[in-house]
Motif scaffolding. Structure first.
Motif, PDB file in Angstrom:
ATOM      1  N   PHE A 169       8.837  23.359   1.362  1.00 13.54           N
ATOM      2  CA  PHE A 169       7.939  23.128   2.491  1.00 13.54           C
ATOM      3  C   PHE A 169       6.790  22.218   2.073  1.00 13.54           C
ATOM      4  CE2 PHE A 169       4.905  25.061   5.762  1.00 13.54           C
ATOM      5  CZ  PHE A 169       5.437  24.323   6.789  1.00 13.54           C
ATOM      6  N   ALA A 170       6.224  22.501   0.891  1.00 10.75           N
ATOM      7  CA  ALA A 170       5.120  21.673   0.391  1.00 10.75           C
ATOM      8  C   ALA A 170       5.599  20.240   0.172  1.00 10.75           C
ATOM      9  CB  ALA A 170       4.570  22.258  -0.902  1.00 10.75           C
ATOM     10  N   LEU A 173       5.917  18.412   3.511  1.00 10.51           N
ATOM     11  CA  LEU A 173       4.624  17.952   4.020  1.00 10.51           C
ATOM     12  C   LEU A 173       4.139  16.743   3.225  1.00 10.51           C
ATOM     13  CD1 LEU A 173       2.854  21.377   4.574  1.00 10.51           C
ATOM     14  CD2 LEU A 173       3.719  19.824   6.309  1.00 10.51           C
ATOM     15  N   ALA A 174       4.344  16.803   1.910  1.00  4.24           N
ATOM     16  CA  ALA A 174       3.885  15.694   1.071  1.00  4.24           C
ATOM     17  C   ALA A 174       4.637  14.414   1.415  1.00  4.24           C
ATOM     18  CB  ALA A 174       4.076  16.048  -0.397  1.00  4.24           C
ATOM     19  N   PHE A 176       6.026  13.660   4.156  1.00  3.23           N
ATOM     20  CA  PHE A 176       5.677  13.188   5.499  1.00  3.23           C
ATOM     21  C   PHE A 176       4.449  12.293   5.465  1.00  3.23           C
ATOM     22  CE2 PHE A 176       8.085  16.447   8.101  1.00  3.23           C
ATOM     23  CZ  PHE A 176       8.735  15.494   8.850  1.00  3.23           C
TER      24      PHE A 176
END
Lengths: 392, 437, 534
Positions: A169-170, A173-174, A176
């Protein structure tokens, strides 16, 4: 030699035989038959099958850690995507000055973001050997660091699953973020050629399909070899009773780490083969939902059998292809229903349904007994239940 | 038996995949014209895209009632790419290679268009893309019926600058390519009009951002420095509801700090209680409240199609309406649905839009559109407060960006180039090579 | 804005001087028609003049006309030129009343009606003009709001009347605000003494005025303004610290609400319920459904939605437990797979049955706006309610788990199922009740979330991962852990956000969770005793 052992197993022989026969058949049907022949396999189908095969390799990698090590990774999509990004970066560099803005070095999205030079982590990706190395190394390294931390501190069970999810998930986000330099939400796309083969030509597509098939065969053999070796037996012991194995003197975390890293590398290779066939890599491959879906393929096909993972991956994705075309409004009902029915009625997946039991494959001993005799335990997962028994 | 299963299943798979595409149309005497619809019906984008699928279906129905095209009936081929970008490419390939559709109407997000683009170019298809987008692209096979930045963002900023007297700007967007490009263009534009650096605040948030407390508080802080402040919002779909709610609750009303949005239309507002938002702005090329007979007829047809008295229309729907009619007109003009002929015939085609004017297809595959600025009303509609005196032609390459300033796109013969550099006098190298092949 | 200036001062002036217009009534229909007719022009400047003449006309109906004009309800029939007021402007045909006689006039198609449009500038000035009227109302709160509205828009013509008004005003707060309004005006004229009166005020319009004063040509004024600003900003810093804390607690309360149901089903029962997010979604849709059943009563329907949301989600939970989970006893990881399938089905069900589009959930009056602590710090009411709601739900859950027979049985079954059964506890029943409880709480979370975010098919997806993080971070099986974890993750996130941006803040929080789990592999509050080893 430990790698040759799987070839002596009947199951592996069968699997490889079937896989290679299928590869040959598809190749023949694609090349030799004219397009109007009802048995002709179109290039569209070949690419689709290639995609399924790369998913199948990912599923095998997941099954290796879940089925034989008892680690439910909800973050294998991250390794898959990293491999994919490594390949994507190479393919981007191959575009050269044919991009929209005609910059010989910078990909279009960097020109667009006003970057004047290539960030350091993009260096070297114009060389195929380096890129292909990174396909394996990048996910391998992430798995090494992550696994080292997690296994050293004996994070197990649900906690491990959730932090693998947090990891992917991290990363999603990164990736993105546009500042990261990986193309943000749009990802990497508009690839032209791979090792100077035109990606749009039918021959390259067929070649990629065959390469994926071979990679799957190799991955399968490696996994079988690991599983059949002493290493594999310790892994299974760890899965079933981690504490007990530890007390027997095995450095459990080392075994776990090794298998985890190998699995991540296989996932990376799967991602690298996936990208040129679908033509895009984007952060959504990091999404935790995708990783959960992969676990579902494995469960559907039958956990802890390897070939079950292959069957599950191909079946689910084929179903998805058909349903999204035939019943676009209702395909999620079918897919969701499939997941529910299979888990409830086929606890061992399709492999279990087939009734095939190869030596060393099935859940042995107390594990399967627990299932039938003590259906009402509400404990969390296999490895922790082992702990309980050991401490009891 | 396991050994036979994979081989068996893959052959069965291949055969059934084939039969999917081949079986149905073989029987019909006069083959229908196939129209592919590539909009997500599940996943995160279903919220926006599913109505566009219905719109195209409605347009096809209407066309069939009028006798079809070239004496043939139209048939919709609907697939669900499920908001999954690689699946978009796969489904586009399925539509073009398996279903052999004559045209595709589809896509919403930039990334899905980027994913589909190589497929459409490779298989020489036609794609009508109905959503406002960031520009910086021109493909031979794609027709952009949504707004380019110069058809939405720049007129909106002009309005705020000249009619509202805004001097300080917050550029807030979701972190992806459309807001990035738009904000970059706007920054350049604002600076060229004498706005100082410290009077521009740029902020990016992730998709589906739901906690806006900090950002809204920053905006209100930024807005209390004595100069008239406005927010230019390129915040995407879902994140808007919590954003506007937070605005309303922190007491930022349109009279103090107006928000002008480029991605909030009637459909998005139908999920929001708009009472606290009255007066905030949006810039589009169409509003449901446009007062023309063509629009009222369209709304009536749409309500009849959906069976819901309260259903709303929006800008991308109008874009599909225009795109569909342009394509039909071009097919009539070319006398065939053959892609190359339609591609040539469509340039210069002009059809009525819903706001009482005409939309014409330009040589760069963008269309002419009026720009309307509307203020949100308490019933989820917009009241039009300003519009451009005439239509604006879409610009594929922005004049305010380094690198694309010198590019133009013209798909007419003999230029046939999507990124012709007027300074160097040459077509982009990739295109030149493609043309040479 | 500039063009409005031309009429507003005059308007305000005449409103202030004894309310002349409303003294003499002349309700002539022809004259009224003519007044309204003047509004039906396209130029906003001309509209501004028309509004002014309406105000000065002395017509008793003018207040209503202006109100309806503000709401966009004043419309004109295209063919007949008759003016009407639209009562309900959704759908195609609208019920209307005559604008002159205020008598019912049946329904008209929106096709035939022309709206008398206004723009923001006109609206803003009209609002502050109408606010002046409120300075004369009996309600103190209305007067305060009106006085606050006037800050920054006082000009020369209004000074004298306002002075008189201050003299006759009983409420100190209103007097203070009006004085400040006058002071801002004086400051704009370059009066350095005005700064002293504005010192220490946290109001944003005061700050705006001081800010522009720092650009003043008079260096004395500029310096004094800067000094006053510095002082104000010092005070604001404390405010913003408190504000960040509130933001964090608010975000945390959302996380706690979303996760607390999961803490029961997952933490206590060991079921990895991927459909948890969809149960939240069902709660939110129940709120929407309630509002459809009781149109026009958002407050009542929201209150009713609390038990209804609980019931709907709990029933869905029971269906999931009976239909799927009971067959998966002892296979917790497989519950993940099956419930993932359930979540897909539920999502698509909502898309097919209701709509793929988001639904509107209206906030009741008492939940909109904010609670003003001081002029620089106000807490948004909807979030304050959600924060309170989360704490109440948590307290109730603790009571249920600690003080009721059900709670006792749940704990017994969790700790040792076989023993509990041997003691005569019906474990199956306890399973159903536990799962229903956890699901019902998810439904409550949905009711609360409907006040903050989208109500749509994707609602659940956005919370499921965060919920798992919170439960695991807090320690599986520990409700206190969930509370502390949710609130602290919320605060960490909001403290980081202004520095590093929303995305990085979230990434940092995730990395923090990963590293924290390395340090404490069983979460913040690990379960103790034998049960923990399971």
């Amino acid at each position: 030699m430990w790698l040759s052992r799987p070839f002596r197993e009947r199951s592996t022989q069968l699997f490889l035989g079937v896989l290679l026969a299928a590869l040959a058949a598809v190749t023949f049907l694609n090349l030799a038959l004219p397009a109007d022949n009802p048995f002709h396999v179109s290039t569209y189908t070949v690419t689709l099958l290639g995609k399924y095969l790369s998913y199948a390799l990912l599923a095998v990698a997941v099954d290796l850690v879940w089925g034989y090590l008892g680690i439910l990774s909800l973050g294998h999509g991250a390794f898959f995507a990293l491999g994919g990004y490594a390949m994507g970066m190479y393919l981007m560099r191959q575009i050269g000055d044919r991009g929209t803005y005609g910059d010989p070095v910078l990909p279009d999205f960097m020109v667009f973001l006003d970057w004047d030079s290539l960030p350091w982590y993009w260096l070297g990706f114009d060389m195929p050997w380096f890129a292909f190395l990174m396909v394996i190394l990048a996910p391998g390294l992430l798995a090494l660091v992550f696994g080292f931390l997690a296994f050293r501190s004996r994070v197990t069970g649900v906690y491990l699953s959730i932090i693998t999810q947090a990891m992917t998930f991290a990363l999603m986000l990164a990736f993105f973020r546009n500042e990261m330099g990986f193309g943000g939400n749009n990802g990497l796309t508009d690839f032209r050629e791979l090792l100077s083969f035109d990606l749009r030509s039918d021959a390259t597509r067929l070649g990629l399909f065959i390469a994926t098939g071979i990679a799957l065969a190799l991955g399968y053999v490696i996994c079988r070899a690991i599983v059949a070796s002493k290493l594999g037996r310790v892994s299974v012991a760890t899965r079933d009773a981690e504490a007990r194995t530890r007390f027997l003197g095995y450095r459990v975390e080392r075994f776990q780490l090794f298998v985890f890293v190998v699995s991540a590398m296989l996932a990376g290779v799967a991602g690298a083969l996936y990208v040129p066939q679908v033509g895009i890599i984007n952060p959504s491959e990091f999404s935790p939902i995708f990783s959960i879906e992969v676990v579902l393929w494995v469960a559907l096909g039958g956990r802890g059998t390897l070939y079950g993972a292959v069957i599950g991956a191909i079946l689910v994705n084929y179903a998805k292809t058909v349903f999204t075309g035939v019943m676009p409004d209702a395909w999620l009902f079918a897919l969701g229903g499939l997941f529910v029915l299979v888990t409830v009625f086929l606890p061992k997946g399709i492999a279990g349904l087939l009734g095939y039991r190869f030596r060393g494959h099935r859940f042995k001993g107390r594990h399967s007994k627990r299932r039938s005799s003590a259906p009402d335990t509400s404990t969390s997962d296999t490895s922790t239940s082992g702990t309980r028994e050991a401490t009891a | 038996m396991i050994p036979t299963l994979p081989a068996h299943s893959s052959r069965w798979l291949a055969a059934s995949l084939l039969s999917l595409g081949v079986a149905a149309p073989a029987l019909a005497q006069e083959d229908p014209i196939k129209v592919g619809i590539l909009h997500s019906l599940s996943g995160t984008m279903a919220i926006s895209e599913s109505t566009l699928k219905d719109t195209v279906e409605m347009l096809i129905e209407k066309q069939n009632e009028e006798g079809g095209l070239l004496g043939r009936q139209l048939e919709a081929v609907v697939v669900d790419p499920a908001s999954d970008w690689p699946l978009f490419a796969e489904k586009a390939r399925e539509l073009l290679a398996q279903e052999e559709v004559d045209v595709i109407f589809g896509n919403w997000t930039s990334v899905s268009r980027k994913s589909v683009l190589p497929v459409v170019e490779e298989l020489n298809g036609l794609l009508f893309y109905p959503v406002q987008y960031e520009g910086e692209e021109s493909s031979e096979n794609v027709f952009y019926t949504g707004a380019a930045p110069n058809q939405q963002a720049i007129p909106a900023v002009n309005y705020l600058m000249n009619n509202v007297g805004v001097e300080r700007w917050v550029l807030a967007g979701t972190d992806y390519v459309y807001p990035r490009t738009t904000n970059k263009i706007l920054e350049a534009y604002l600076k060229s009009h004498g706005v100082a650096d410290e009077d521009i605040m740029v902020n990016y948030t992730p998709f589906g951002h739901s906690d806006w407390q900090n950002i809204v508080s920053e905006i209100s802080q930024f807005g209390s420095q004595g100069k008239k402040t406005a927010v230019v919002s390129t915040i995407n779909g879902d994140a808007n509801v919590p954003f506007y709610r937070e605005l309303g609750n922190q007491g930022i009303n349109a009279a103090d700090i107006p928000v002008v949005a480029f991605s909030v239309g009637e459909q998005e507002l139908s999920g929001i209680d708009t009472a606290p938002l009255v007066g905030h702005l949006a810039a589009w090329n169409y509003f449901m409240s446009v007062d023309t007979d063509a629009n009222y007829d369209f709304i009536d047809a749409w309500i009849e199609h959906t069976g819901d008295e309260m259903s709303v229309t929006n800008d991308p729907m109008e874009a599909h309406y225009i795109g569909f009619n342009m394509w039909a007109e071009a097919v009539r003009k070319a006398g065939t649905t053959e892609v190359d002929a339609v591609k040539d015939a469509i340039i210069g085609v002009s059809v009525p839009n819903l706001s009482g004017g005409y939309a014409a297809m330009m040589p760069n595959h963008h269309i002419t559109k009026p720009v309307l600025i509307g203020e949100i009303q308490d019933n989820g509609q917009f009241s039009i407060v300003w519009e451009t005196p005439s239509t604006v032609a879409g610009d594929a390459w922005s004049d305010y960006l380094e690198g694309s300033r010198d590019l133009i796109s013209d798909w007419r013969k003999p230029m046939e180039c999507g990124n012709y550099n007027v300074v160097e006098g040459s077509c982009g190298s990739g295109q030149a090579e493609a043309a040479a092949e | 804005m500039r063009m409005i200036r031309c009429f507003v001062p005059g308007l305000l002036l005449c409103l202030l001087i004894g309310l002349v217009p409303f003294a003499q009534a002349q309700n002539d229909d022809a004259a009224g028609q003519a007044l309204l007719e003047a509004l039906a022009v396209s130029s906003y400047e001309a509209k501004g003049e028309a509004i002014e003449s309406i105000i000065t006309s002395g017509d008793e109906r003018s207040r209503r006309w202006l109100d309806e004009l503000l709401d966009g309800k004043l419309q004109r029939h295209k063919d007949t030129g008759r003016f009407v007021i639209v009562l309900e402007n959704r759908g195609r045909n609208w019920p209307v009343i005559d604008a002159l006689s205020f008598e019912e006039a049946g329904e008209m198609s929106r096709r035939d009606l022309d709206r008398i449009g206004i723009n923001n500038a006109l609206r803003g000035q009209l609002q502050s003009a109408l606010a002046v009227l409120d300075l004369y109302t009996d309600d103190v709160d209305d007067r305060r709001d009106a006085a606050r509205e006037l800050l920054g828009s006082v000009d020369a013509a209004m000074v004298e009347p306002l002075r008189e008004l201050i003299g006759s005003e009983d409420d100190a707060e209103v007097r203070r605000l009006l004085e400040q309004g006058l002071a801002i005006h004086r400051l704009n004229e370059g009066d350095i003494e005005a700064i002293a009166e504005l010192e220490g005020s946290l109001n944003s319009r005061v700050r705006a005025a001081l800010n522009s004063a720092t650009q003043s040509d008079d260096p004395l004024v500029a310096d004094a303004a800067s000094a006053a600003l510095l002082d104000i900003e010092q005070k604001l810093r404390i405010n913003s610290g408190l504000e960040t804390l509130y933001f964090g607690l608010s975000l945390g309360s959302v996380l706690v609400l979303a996760a607390i149901g999961l803490a029961i089903t997952f933490g206590v029962m060991g079921v990895i319920n991927m459909a948890h997010g969809e149960l939240i979604m069902l709660g939110a849709y129940t709120t929407w459904g309630m509002q459809q059943l009781l149109p026009g009563q958002p407050g009542l329907s929201l209150v009713l939605a609390i038990p209804a949301g609980f019931a709907v989600a709990a029933l869905a939970g029971i269906a999931i437990e009976r239909g799927v989970i009971q067959f998966l006893k002892g296979r917790p990881l497989e519950t993940l797979l099956a419930t993932f399938g359930v979540s897909l089905i539920l999502q698509q069900l909502v898309r097919t049955v209701i709509s793929p589009l988001n639904r509107t959930v209206v906030s009741p009056e008492w939940m909109s706006g904010s609670l003003m602590i001081n002029e620089g710090l106000s807490l948004t009411l909807n979030r304050l309610f959600v924060l309170g709601f989360a704490l109440v739900v948590f307290a109730c859950l603790m009571l249920v788990m600690r003080r009721t027979r059900l709670g006792l049985e749940v704990r017994a079954v969790t700790q040792n199922r076989a023993m509990a059964r041997a003691m005569g506890i019906r474990a199956t029943r306890v399973d159903i009740m536990t799962f229903a409880l956890g699901s019902g709480v998810a439904g409550l979370a949905g009711v609360a979330l409907s006040q903050l975010t989208n109500v749509g098919p994707n609602l659940g997806q956005n919370y499921i991962i965060d919920s798992f993080m919170v439960v695991v971070f807090g320690g599986v099986g520990n409700l206190w852990g969930t509370l502390v974890a949710g609130l602290s993750l919320g605060v960490i996130n909001q403290v980081l956000e202004p520095w590093v941006g929303a995305v990085l803040a979230k990434i940092v929080v995730l990395v923090f969770i990963i590293l924290f789990i390395q340090k404490r592999p069983r979460g913040l509050f690990p379960q103790k005793g034998r049960a923990a080893e399971g």
